[in-house]
Design a protein around this motif. Structure first.
Motif, mmCIF file in Angstrom:
data_model
loop_
_atom_site.group_PDB
_atom_site.id
_atom_site.type_symbol
_atom_site.label_atom_id
_atom_site.label_comp_id
_atom_site.label_asym_id
_atom_site.label_seq_id
_atom_site.Cartn_x
_atom_site.Cartn_y
_atom_site.Cartn_z
ATOM 1 N N LEU A 2 16.859 8.181 4.790
ATOM 2 C CA LEU A 2 16.216 8.225 3.320
ATOM 3 C C LEU A 2 14.516 8.046 3.669
ATOM 4 C CD1 LEU A 2 16.850 8.115 0.472
ATOM 5 C CD2 LEU A 2 16.792 5.563 0.661
ATOM 6 N N TYR A 3 14.201 8.848 2.693
ATOM 7 C CA TYR A 3 12.464 9.045 2.866
ATOM 8 C C TYR A 3 12.103 8.653 1.337
ATOM 9 C CZ TYR A 3 12.944 11.335 7.067
ATOM 10 O OH TYR A 3 13.230 11.725 8.426
ATOM 11 N N LYS A 4 10.971 8.106 0.950
ATOM 12 C CA LYS A 4 10.179 8.236 -0.249
ATOM 13 C C LYS A 4 8.867 8.840 -0.144
ATOM 14 C CE LYS A 4 12.464 3.789 -1.678
ATOM 15 N NZ LYS A 4 11.979 2.609 -2.172
ATOM 16 N N GLN A 5 8.817 9.423 -1.294
ATOM 17 C CA GLN A 5 7.540 10.048 -1.366
ATOM 18 C C GLN A 5 6.624 8.921 -2.203
ATOM 19 O OE1 GLN A 5 7.557 13.868 -3.061
ATOM 20 N NE2 GLN A 5 5.290 13.767 -3.736
ATOM 21 N N ILE A 6 5.261 8.872 -1.690
ATOM 22 C CA ILE A 6 4.239 7.990 -2.609
ATOM 23 C C ILE A 6 3.245 8.690 -3.224
ATOM 24 C CG2 ILE A 6 2.663 6.333 -2.172
ATOM 25 C CD1 ILE A 6 4.390 5.402 0.416
ATOM 26 N N ASN A 7 2.925 8.961 -4.378
ATOM 27 C CA ASN A 7 1.947 9.523 -5.223
ATOM 28 C C ASN A 7 0.835 8.686 -5.749
ATOM 29 O OD1 ASN A 7 3.457 12.063 -5.144
ATOM 30 N ND2 ASN A 7 4.753 11.260 -6.987
ATOM 31 N N LEU A 8 -0.193 8.984 -5.604
ATOM 32 C CA LEU A 8 -1.456 8.200 -5.808
ATOM 33 C C LEU A 8 -2.434 9.073 -6.614
ATOM 34 C CD1 LEU A 8 -2.922 5.530 -5.399
ATOM 35 C CD2 LEU A 8 -3.847 6.506 -3.393
ATOM 36 N N GLU A 9 -2.723 8.481 -7.587
ATOM 37 C CA GLU A 9 -3.704 9.301 -8.462
ATOM 38 C C GLU A 9 -5.094 8.649 -8.615
ATOM 39 O OE1 GLU A 9 -4.293 10.836 -13.034
ATOM 40 O OE2 GLU A 9 -2.538 11.205 -12.022
ATOM 41 N N LEU A 10 -6.113 8.835 -8.349
ATOM 42 C CA LEU A 10 -7.404 8.291 -8.451
ATOM 43 C C LEU A 10 -8.310 9.059 -9.201
ATOM 44 C CD1 LEU A 10 -8.075 7.389 -4.656
ATOM 45 C CD2 LEU A 10 -7.198 5.708 -6.606
ATOM 46 N N VAL A 11 -9.297 8.224 -9.893
ATOM 47 C CA VAL A 11 -10.340 9.010 -10.732
ATOM 48 C C VAL A 11 -11.579 8.370 -10.220
ATOM 49 C CG1 VAL A 11 -11.123 9.607 -13.097
ATOM 50 C CG2 VAL A 11 -8.569 9.241 -12.884
ATOM 51 N N VAL A 12 -12.422 9.268 -9.913
ATOM 52 C CA VAL A 12 -13.750 8.983 -9.201
ATOM 53 C C VAL A 12 -14.941 9.828 -9.856
ATOM 54 C CG1 VAL A 12 -12.846 7.856 -7.225
ATOM 55 C CG2 VAL A 12 -13.628 10.391 -7.270
ATOM 56 N N ALA A 13 -15.973 9.527 -9.862
ATOM 57 C CA ALA A 13 -17.212 10.336 -10.259
ATOM 58 C C ALA A 13 -17.072 11.644 -9.225
ATOM 59 C CB ALA A 13 -18.453 9.375 -10.318
ATOM 60 N N ALA A 14 -17.603 12.732 -9.761
ATOM 61 C CA ALA A 14 -17.550 14.208 -8.751
ATOM 62 C C ALA A 14 -18.503 13.856 -7.767
ATOM 63 C CB ALA A 14 -18.044 14.821 -9.884
ATOM 64 N N ASP A 29 -5.305 8.617 8.895
ATOM 65 C CA ASP A 29 -5.382 8.471 10.194
ATOM 66 C C ASP A 29 -4.971 7.326 10.838
ATOM 67 O OD1 ASP A 29 -5.941 11.270 10.129
ATOM 68 O OD2 ASP A 29 -8.002 10.856 10.544
ATOM 69 N N GLN A 30 -5.572 6.099 10.319
ATOM 70 C CA GLN A 30 -5.069 4.686 10.858
ATOM 71 C C GLN A 30 -3.807 4.587 10.627
ATOM 72 O OE1 GLN A 30 -8.061 2.240 9.130
ATOM 73 N NE2 GLN A 30 -9.805 2.876 10.611
ATOM 74 N N LEU A 31 -3.174 4.633 9.433
ATOM 75 C CA LEU A 31 -1.895 4.359 8.996
ATOM 76 C C LEU A 31 -0.898 5.218 9.859
ATOM 77 C CD1 LEU A 31 -1.756 4.536 5.109
ATOM 78 C CD2 LEU A 31 -0.910 2.574 6.658
ATOM 79 N N GLU A 32 -1.377 6.431 10.341
ATOM 80 C CA GLU A 32 -0.458 7.405 11.206
ATOM 81 C C GLU A 32 -0.412 6.933 12.432
ATOM 82 O OE1 GLU A 32 0.363 12.018 10.979
ATOM 83 O OE2 GLU A 32 -1.693 11.284 11.150
ATOM 84 N N GLU A 33 -1.182 5.973 13.051
ATOM 85 C CA GLU A 33 -1.098 5.398 14.187
ATOM 86 C C GLU A 33 0.012 4.395 14.339
ATOM 87 O OE1 GLU A 33 -4.845 3.767 15.176
ATOM 88 O OE2 GLU A 33 -6.051 5.886 15.304
ATOM 89 N N ARG A 34 0.041 3.530 13.067
ATOM 90 C CA ARG A 34 1.150 2.480 13.192
ATOM 91 C C ARG A 34 2.425 2.859 12.498
ATOM 92 N NH1 ARG A 34 -2.119 -1.621 9.839
ATOM 93 N NH2 ARG A 34 -3.255 0.228 9.428
ATOM 94 N N PHE A 38 4.852 11.946 7.016
ATOM 95 C CA PHE A 38 5.033 13.441 7.071
ATOM 96 C C PHE A 38 4.278 14.204 6.117
ATOM 97 C CE2 PHE A 38 9.133 11.268 8.519
ATOM 98 C CZ PHE A 38 9.256 11.808 9.664
ATOM 99 N N GLY A 39 3.226 15.165 6.605
ATOM 100 C CA GLY A 39 2.746 15.985 5.659
ATOM 101 C C GLY A 39 1.731 15.338 4.811
#
Length: 87
Positions: A2-14, A29-34, A38-39
């Motif tokens: 079983l997998y879960k997709q995590i969606n995150l929406e941020l609004v920042v100044a252009a 990249d740091q998270l991928e070390e631990r 996927f993708g």
């Protein structure tokens, strides 16, 4: 598995978007070390933000407190008038 997709929406100044994307990529990249990731991709979409900002929960609480204070003051004045009329 079983997998879960995590969606995150941020609004920042252009003008800060590139720096934020670079920081997010470094964090991923740091998270991928631990963890096994996927993708995924970081997508930026320009848009016009309406000028009117929503009030925060704190602003709503402060406004409610001010309303209550005004109501209590009005009630106190009404009770004072009634007491004077009775006496």
């Amino acid at each position: 598995m079983l997998y879960k997709q995590i969606n995150l929406e941020l609004v920042v100044a252009a003008d800060e978007a590139d720096a934020v994307v670079a920081g997010l990529n470094a964090s991923l990249d740091q998270l991928e070390e631990r963890h096994t990731l996927f993708g995924g991709e970081i997508e930026t979409i320009p848009f016009e933000h309406p000028r009117m900002r929503k009030r925060s929960a704190l602003a709503h609480t402060i406004a409610a407190g001010e309303t209550v204070a005004v109501a209590i003051k009005a009630a106190r004045e009404s009770v004072t008038v009634v007491l004077r009329a009775v006496i």
